[in-house]
Design a protein around this motif. Structure first.
Motif, short mmCIF file in Angstrom:
data_model
loop_
_atom_site.label_atom_id
_atom_site.label_comp_id
_atom_site.label_asym_id
_atom_site.label_seq_id
_atom_site.Cartn_x
_atom_site.Cartn_y
_atom_site.Cartn_z
N LEU A 137 28.88 56.05 -48.71
CA LEU A 137 27.55 55.49 -48.50
C LEU A 137 26.94 55.34 -49.99
O LEU A 137 26.33 54.44 -50.14
CB LEU A 137 26.62 56.57 -47.66
N VAL A 138 27.03 56.21 -50.84
CA VAL A 138 26.64 56.03 -52.19
C VAL A 138 27.18 54.86 -52.84
O VAL A 138 26.27 54.22 -53.44
CB VAL A 138 26.82 57.39 -53.05
N LEU A 139 28.53 54.75 -52.64
CA LEU A 139 28.98 53.45 -53.32
C LEU A 139 28.22 52.12 -52.78
O LEU A 139 28.27 51.15 -53.29
CB LEU A 139 30.56 53.52 -53.19
N ALA A 140 28.01 52.25 -51.47
CA ALA A 140 27.58 51.04 -50.93
C ALA A 140 26.28 50.83 -51.27
O ALA A 140 25.70 49.53 -51.50
CB ALA A 140 27.59 51.23 -49.44
N LEU A 141 25.42 51.89 -51.53
CA LEU A 141 23.87 51.74 -52.06
C LEU A 141 23.64 51.35 -53.33
O LEU A 141 23.00 50.82 -53.87
CB LEU A 141 22.99 52.98 -51.72
N ALA A 142 24.60 51.98 -54.42
CA ALA A 142 24.72 51.88 -55.69
C ALA A 142 26.09 52.11 -56.29
O ALA A 142 26.50 53.23 -56.75
CB ALA A 142 23.74 52.82 -56.18
N PRO A 143 26.92 51.04 -56.27
CA PRO A 143 28.27 51.01 -56.61
C PRO A 143 28.44 51.49 -58.20
O PRO A 143 29.26 51.81 -58.65
CB PRO A 143 28.88 49.67 -56.39
N TRP A 144 27.45 50.99 -59.13
CA TRP A 144 27.50 51.28 -60.71
C TRP A 144 27.38 52.81 -60.86
O TRP A 144 27.53 53.30 -62.20
CB TRP A 144 26.31 50.59 -61.08
N SER A 145 26.84 53.62 -59.86
CA SER A 145 26.83 54.95 -60.26
C SER A 145 28.31 55.73 -60.29
O SER A 145 28.14 56.68 -60.83
CB SER A 145 25.93 55.58 -59.08
N LEU A 146 28.98 54.98 -59.92
CA LEU A 146 30.51 55.64 -60.04
C LEU A 146 30.84 55.67 -61.48
O LEU A 146 31.67 56.53 -61.64
CB LEU A 146 31.68 54.55 -59.53
N LEU A 147 30.19 54.90 -62.49
CA LEU A 147 30.56 55.05 -63.69
C LEU A 147 29.87 56.21 -64.61
O LEU A 147 30.07 56.61 -65.83
CB LEU A 147 30.36 53.66 -64.48
N GLY A 148 29.01 56.96 -63.86
CA GLY A 148 28.33 57.84 -64.54
C GLY A 148 28.53 59.32 -64.39
O GLY A 148 29.40 59.57 -63.37
#
Length: 725
Positions: free
Chosen positions: A388-399
């Motif tokens: 769900l987090v990746l679907a809503l904000a995939p760029w957050s994976l890099l943080g």
């Protein structure tokens, strides 16, 4: 007839109906059908774990998109996704279908990240502008130690057409420029200022602030040059009015908390409740980082679970005191629903940034599982939250927030799943009582801290280039104080705000905060409290992540194979060579590596932020370039015409006049010239044009005579946030 349930199924035997554990039966069936092959056997036996790897494949697709040197063709990922889904639904073997579904999730990750990148596309500034008049609507306000950082939208910029105007900008306002009053979200203002392009990395492979700002719709940064002039705001839509109202409420809460105690406890409570950490004094933040307690200031799963857990216990305990209600109503579900609503309110108060969204999704799924009578916390819950987090904000994976939070949760769930049978037996042997309960709590906090610290270590080392080996001691003191004292009083403080009595709540919470800060300062003063870690490549972190996931997501003995990539990934920073020469964008700052491994800097005053990042990433400061005729390191020789750096028989010239630069172009291997005419010659020339076009440079002087050069532009690629298509 028998039935297939969630935990098992009923079968009829000689003595009637009985229940068989479905997972155990499945493993037994596949053990019989999958004997051949060394790796195929455990892979097929653990088919109940396959679904967890879909979330990993989705994240891998997101990481693949961000690692590409240029934007992929838009239709490729969706076509690959569709083909994999069609093939996976055909009559293939289970193993083949699993691999196809994994490829489909990988393609979905690429497509998802690219879709979000295109959806937030907006103009960005490519060159400095100003002084100019900046007019815009205040969207958000963040307090700083001396002023505010303000995000403006609905912009009107002098000498910039609407088609080239960014959607949002971020500027810094000093207190004297606003008359000492904080700008209010929703108000419109005009201010003279200067705007700059979003900052690019200060070294090849360093953190890319422009990429983060791209996904926040921010196309320029800057600062004010004079006082603000209020302007009547234009009518806004309902959605904008709601967003601005929430931001105004957050600013009000933050201001009231800091007014109640501005030196320490007020800013700390504002960080815990509103998510605004920039007003926390730097010495306090440094002690928290050195002691491994910095996570306490970042609104994460720890804080969200504390808020939800407190509300759950209060509501359930309160309703249990009312016998009629306790016997007739599902008080556990009522408490879970109340806690879920409370977490939603906390999400809005904290600003709903990406870490808070992730924490809410994770905590919300736990309470949702209680509402639908499912296991509250399992590895499948974690996988669903990550998806769900990746679907809503995939760029957050890099943080670091996403990586460290999910690493800790995955490791904890895997550890407790493995140890739960033994823990249950231990508790049964010792029975109840205050003593065993206290011992169990202390052991739980210690074990949780150890596991979470070990799981987050690779990410702390990669992003912050240092680790806190004594974090366990500080966390054993700070986490109970935070959970049992500070957060309950923080919630009480919120309820006291309408009455104007928030100073009492801040005062009470301050007792716990002072204990946390005392433990942080105590541990930070221990010798070796922080250990530096050199910068490493992203693929090393990926290797460690793969090893950790392999260790946690599988259940059989072959999970131990994950230790190999995990250890290799952790050691990568020490066997990958560090750059010997660094040159900043524009050439204002140059650093060379000394014999002892430290860095000598060309100037003690210029580009201090870049210098601090280089020190954290590539080596501590060994001083500055020596004066004429003196020597700070045998590799560096400085004279009237500049400096010569020599390593492995290769010479790098740093001339300070044109004549020396032209001579060095024929007598050295590399010439770095800034602010003057570019010479011609057989040497590698790094001049102003190269630095402004390619960004910061890093050089490796190999023992074989080879010179390797890397640049920021080469690492960033031709991506939208880097000014590409």
């Amino acid at each position: 007839m028998g039935y297939l349930g969630r935990k098992g199924r009923q079968v009829k035997g000689g003595s009637g109906w009985s229940t068989i554990d479905f997972a155990q039966e499945t493993e037994q069936e596949f053990e019989e059908d999958a004997r051949p092959g060394l790796l195929a056997h455990p892979f097929l036996v653990e088919r109940t774990q396959w679904g967890l790897w879909l979330a990993v494949a989705l994240g891998s697709g997101v990481a693949l998109y961000f690692s590409l040197p240029s934007e992929p063709t838009t239709w490729i990922a969706p076509v690959v996704l569709a083909c994999c889904v069609v093939l996976a639904r055909s009559s293939l073997g289970d193993g083949s279908r699993a691999l196809l579904w994994g490829l489909a999730a990988l393609a979905a990750g690429v497509s998802l990240a690219q879709g979000w990148s295109q959806s937030v596309a907006a103009p960005i500034l490519h060159r400095p502008l100003g002084p100019l008049t900046i007019e815009g609507r205040v969207r958000a306000v963040e307090p700083l130690d001396r002023g505010w950082r303000v995000i403006l939208d609905s912009l009107a910029l002098e000498d910039l057409s609407p088609s080239r105007t960014p959607e949002r900008i971020r500027i810094r306002l000093q207190a004297e420029e606003t008359g000492g009053a904080s700008p209010k979200p929703g108000s419109r203002l005009s201010v003279p200022g200067k705007l700059l392009p979003p900052p690019e990395p200060v070294a090849p492979g360093a953190f890319d602030f422009a990429r983060r700002l791209w996904f926040e719709h921010i196309g320029a940064v800057g600062y004010a040059l004079g006082p603000i002039t209020p302007i009547a705001p234009a009518p806004a839509s309902f959605g904008d009015r709601l967003t601005l109202a929430v931001q105004a409420f957050r600013s009000l809460v933050s201001a009231r908390l800091m007014a109640a105690e501005p030196e320490q406890n007020g800013p700390l409570l504002a960080a815990l409740l509103v998510g605004e950490r920039r007003a926390v004094p730097e010495p306090i933040q440094e002690d928290l980082r050195a002691s491994g307690l910095a996570h306490l200031l970042a609104i994460s799963g720890l804080h969200m679970s504390m808020v939800g857990g407190l509300l759950f216990l209060l509501v359930r305990g309160g309703l249990a005191l009312w016998p009629r209600v306790a016997l007739t109503l599902p008080i556990k579900k009522i408490a879970a629903a109340t806690a879920l609503l409370g977490c939603l309110g906390y999400l809005g108060l904290s600003g709903a940034n990406i870490p808070a969204q992730r924490a809410f999704i994770m905590t919300g799924l736990v309470f949702l599982a209680i509402l639908v009578d499912r296991t509250a916390l399992s590895m499948r819950t974690v996988a669903l939250a990550a998806t769900l987090v990746l679907a809503l904000a995939p760029w957050s994976l890099l943080g670091p927030s996403f990586q460290m939070s999910f690493a800790a949760v995955i490791a904890l769930v895997a550890s407790y799943e493995a140890l739960w049978p033994r823990l249950g037996g231990w508790r049964a042997e010792r029975g109840g009582g205050l003593g065993p309960a206290a011992l169990a709590y202390l052991a739980g906090v210690t074990f949780t801290t150890l596991v979470a610290s070990a799981a987050t270590l690779p990410y702390a080392a990669f992003h912050f280039h240092r680790i806190a080996p004594y974090g366990l001691a500080a966390n054993l003191i700070a986490v109970p104080l935070m959970g049992f004292w500070v957060m309950p009083w923080a919630l009480v403080t919120l309820t006291l705000l309408p009455l104007g009595l928030e100073h009492w709540g801040v005062w009470m919470a301050g007792w716990g905060l002072e204990g946390i800060l005392a433990s942080a300062h105590w541990v930070a003063e221990w010798e070796g409290a922080t250990q530096s870690v050199p910068a490493g490549p992203a693929w090393g972190l990926g290797l460690a992540t793969l090893g950790g996931l392999w260790l946690c997501l599988w259940k059989r003995t072959w999970r131990l194979l994950g230790l190999l990539p995990l250890v290799l990934g952790l050691t990568v920073p020490w066997w990958v060579p560090q750059p010997d020469v660094l040159v900043s964008r524009g050439g204002k700052l140059i650093a060379v590596r000394t014999e002892s491994g430290g860095l000598l800097f060309s100037d003690p005053h210029k580009d201090r932020f870049t210098r601090s990042v280089w020190e954290e990433s590539y080596g501590t400061s060994a001083g500055f370039f020596p004066d004429r005729g003196t020597t700070a390191d045998r590799r560096l020789d400085c004279g009237s015409g500049g400096c010569i750096y020599t390593l492995n028989g290769q010479r790098v010239a740093l001339p300070n006049n044109d004549a020396t630069a032209w001579r060095a172009a024929w007598t050295t291997d590399v010439v770095i010239v800034t602010g003057r005419e570019s010479p011609q010659g057989p040497a590698l020339i790094i001049d102003n044009r190269a630095l402004w076009r390619e960004g910061a440079h890093a050089l490796w002087l190999g023992g074989d005579g080879a010179i390797r050069v890397d640049t920021v532009a080469r690492q960033r690629g031709n991506r939208p946030w880097a000014g590409g298509p």
